[in-house]
Design a protein around this motif. Structure first.
Motif, PDB file in Angstrom:
ATOM      1  N   UNK A  34       0.836  -1.190   0.000  1.00 60.86           N
ATOM      2  CA  UNK A  34       0.000   0.000   0.000  1.00 60.86           C
ATOM      3  C   UNK A  34       0.876   1.246   0.000  1.00 60.86           C
ATOM      4  N   UNK A  35       0.477   2.241  -0.790  1.00 59.66           N
ATOM      5  CA  UNK A  35       1.179   3.516  -0.701  1.00 59.66           C
ATOM      6  C   UNK A  35       0.862   4.192   0.631  1.00 59.66           C
ATOM      7  N   UNK A  36       1.734   5.103   1.040  1.00 61.32           N
ATOM      8  CA  UNK A  36       1.562   5.814   2.310  1.00 61.32           C
ATOM      9  C   UNK A  36       1.421   7.302   2.044  1.00 61.32           C
ATOM     10  N   UNK A  37       0.320   7.878   2.517  1.00 60.55           N
ATOM     11  CA  UNK A  37       0.098   9.317   2.427  1.00 60.55           C
ATOM     12  C   UNK A  37       0.796   9.990   3.600  1.00 60.55           C
ATOM     13  N   UNK A  38       1.482  11.092   3.321  1.00 62.50           N
ATOM     14  CA  UNK A  38       2.018  11.926   4.391  1.00 62.50           C
ATOM     15  C   UNK A  38       1.428  13.319   4.230  1.00 62.50           C
ATOM     16  N   UNK A  39       0.876  13.837   5.325  1.00 58.20           N
ATOM     17  CA  UNK A  39       0.370  15.211   5.367  1.00 58.20           C
ATOM     18  C   UNK A  39       1.269  16.011   6.287  1.00 58.20           C
ATOM     19  N   UNK A  40       1.605  17.225   5.874  1.00 54.98           N
ATOM     20  CA  UNK A  40       2.479  18.095   6.645  1.00 54.98           C
ATOM     21  C   UNK A  40       1.846  19.470   6.769  1.00 54.98           C
ATOM     22  N   UNK A  41       1.916  20.050   7.961  1.00 57.08           N
ATOM     23  CA  UNK A  41       1.507  21.441   8.158  1.00 57.08           C
ATOM     24  C   UNK A  41       2.759  22.234   8.495  1.00 57.08           C
ATOM     25  N   UNK A  42       2.971  23.298   7.724  1.00 53.82           N
ATOM     26  CA  UNK A  42       4.092  24.201   7.962  1.00 53.82           C
ATOM     27  C   UNK A  42       3.574  25.531   8.476  1.00 53.82           C
ATOM     28  N   UNK A  43       4.288  26.109   9.432  1.00 52.96           N
ATOM     29  CA  UNK A  43       4.011  27.453   9.941  1.00 52.96           C
ATOM     30  C   UNK A  43       5.179  28.325   9.512  1.00 52.96           C
ATOM     31  N   UNK A  84      -0.691  23.385   4.070  1.00 48.36           N
ATOM     32  CA  UNK A  84      -0.924  21.947   4.132  1.00 48.36           C
ATOM     33  C   UNK A  84      -0.333  21.322   2.877  1.00 48.36           C
ATOM     34  N   UNK A  85       0.653  20.439   3.075  1.00 53.24           N
ATOM     35  CA  UNK A  85       1.294  19.718   1.979  1.00 53.24           C
ATOM     36  C   UNK A  85       0.935  18.245   2.076  1.00 53.24           C
ATOM     37  N   UNK A  86       0.939  17.551   0.927  1.00 46.27           N
ATOM     38  CA  UNK A  86       0.713  16.106   0.879  1.00 46.27           C
ATOM     39  C   UNK A  86       1.728  15.478  -0.065  1.00 46.27           C
ATOM     40  N   UNK A  87       2.080  14.226   0.232  1.00 44.61           N
ATOM     41  CA  UNK A  87       2.965  13.481  -0.670  1.00 44.61           C
ATOM     42  C   UNK A  87       2.709  11.995  -0.523  1.00 44.61           C
ATOM     43  N   UNK A  88       3.128  11.250  -1.531  1.00 51.80           N
ATOM     44  CA  UNK A  88       3.051   9.790  -1.535  1.00 51.80           C
ATOM     45  C   UNK A  88       4.438   9.272  -1.171  1.00 51.80           C
ATOM     46  N   UNK A  89       4.577   8.702   0.029  1.00 52.18           N
ATOM     47  CA  UNK A  89       5.886   8.227   0.487  1.00 52.18           C
ATOM     48  C   UNK A  89       6.395   7.024  -0.288  1.00 52.18           C
ATOM     49  N   UNK A  90       5.494   6.197  -0.814  1.00 53.53           N
ATOM     50  CA  UNK A  90       5.889   4.955  -1.491  1.00 53.53           C
ATOM     51  C   UNK A  90       5.248   4.848  -2.865  1.00 53.53           C
ATOM     52  N   UNK A  91       5.606   5.693  -3.825  1.00 56.44           N
ATOM     53  CA  UNK A  91       4.941   5.612  -5.128  1.00 56.44           C
ATOM     54  C   UNK A  91       5.148   4.268  -5.830  1.00 56.44           C
ATOM     55  N   UNK A  92       6.200   3.551  -5.482  1.00 51.50           N
ATOM     56  CA  UNK A  92       6.419   2.232  -6.102  1.00 51.50           C
ATOM     57  C   UNK A  92       5.392   1.205  -5.618  1.00 51.50           C
ATOM     58  N   UNK A  93       4.715   1.501  -4.489  1.00 52.13           N
ATOM     59  CA  UNK A  93       3.693   0.598  -3.953  1.00 52.13           C
ATOM     60  C   UNK A  93       2.306   0.904  -4.506  1.00 52.13           C
ATOM     61  N   UNK A  94       2.157   2.030  -5.201  1.00 49.21           N
ATOM     62  CA  UNK A  94       0.867   2.401  -5.759  1.00 49.21           C
ATOM     63  C   UNK A  94       0.718   3.900  -5.831  1.00 49.21           C
ATOM     64  N   UNK A  95      -0.356   4.338  -6.444  1.00 50.76           N
ATOM     65  CA  UNK A  95      -0.580   5.776  -6.635  1.00 50.76           C
ATOM     66  C   UNK A  95      -1.578   6.301  -5.612  1.00 50.76           C
ATOM     67  N   UNK A  96      -1.481   7.615  -5.344  1.00 48.93           N
ATOM     68  CA  UNK A  96      -2.415   8.307  -4.458  1.00 48.93           C
ATOM     69  C   UNK A  96      -2.944   9.527  -5.192  1.00 48.93           C
ATOM     70  N   UNK A  97      -4.257   9.705  -5.140  1.00 46.58           N
ATOM     71  CA  UNK A  97      -4.909  10.869  -5.727  1.00 46.58           C
ATOM     72  C   UNK A  97      -5.783  11.519  -4.661  1.00 46.58           C
ATOM     73  N   UNK A  98      -5.578  12.812  -4.430  1.00 44.05           N
ATOM     74  CA  UNK A  98      -6.427  13.563  -3.508  1.00 44.05           C
ATOM     75  C   UNK A  98      -7.740  13.838  -4.236  1.00 44.05           C
ATOM     76  N   UNK A  99      -8.852  13.374  -3.647  1.00 43.42           N
ATOM     77  CA  UNK A  99     -10.152  13.450  -4.309  1.00 43.42           C
ATOM     78  C   UNK A  99     -11.156  14.348  -3.595  1.00 43.42           C
ATOM     79  N   UNK A 100     -10.902  14.690  -2.351  1.00 41.30           N
ATOM     80  CA  UNK A 100     -11.800  15.527  -1.584  1.00 41.30           C
ATOM     81  C   UNK A 100     -12.611  14.714  -0.602  1.00 41.30           C
ATOM     82  N   UNK A 101     -13.117  15.348   0.419  1.00 43.09           N
ATOM     83  CA  UNK A 101     -12.988  16.760   0.750  1.00 43.09           C
ATOM     84  C   UNK A 101     -11.557  17.106   1.154  1.00 43.09           C
TER      85      UNK A 101
END
Length: 141
Positions: free
Chosen positions: A61-70, A115-132
């Protein structure tokens, strides 16, 4: 008693299946907003929700990472694996990641939250932000 001093939010969509942001292993900016922080003794509550789909590959499974920067500095993050795929099969899954961060005694002044997002393991699969996709911030003193 705590008092709400300031509130702001950023919103891509309140609806599922309303966006189509494909993630890679490079952080993608999803949302941004500003908050004025005062007085010096305070806390800030940040709450974010991101709906996403994952196409998994054969028990990986791919892994989503969410980051909040100040103001460009990482202040909160989460990692979430996609829902497990069926045994030995490729599959899609719908996911919702929601998290809260609390910052204390943030210096007085204007702050930018991203708010940033990334796919930590793209070789394991794709991630698409779909909402909300949304984030809110409250300054409380």
């Amino acid at each position: 008693m705590p008092t709400l001093i300031n509130y702001n939010r950023s919103l891509l969509s309140n609806l599922a299946d309303s966006s189509d942001v494909r993630l890679t292993d490079t952080p993608t900016l999803l949302l941004e907003f500003g908050l004025f922080v005062a007085p010096p003794t305070n806390f800030i509550e940040l709450i974010s929700s991101v709906g996403w789909t994952a196409d998994s590959r054969k028990n990986e499974q791919p892994t989503l990472q969410l980051r909040i920067l100040q103001n460009g500095v990482l202040v909160a993050s989460i990692r979430q694996d996609a829902t497990d795929s069926a045994e030995g099969a490729d599959c899609s899954s719908n996911n919702l990641s929601t998290f809260q961060a609390v910052l204390t005694n943030v210096p007085v002044g204007e702050r930018v939250y991203q708010l940033f997002a990334l796919n930590e393991n793209p070789r394991h699969g794709s991630i698409t932000v779909t909402g909300p996709v949304n984030i809110t911030g409250k300054v409380i003193a």
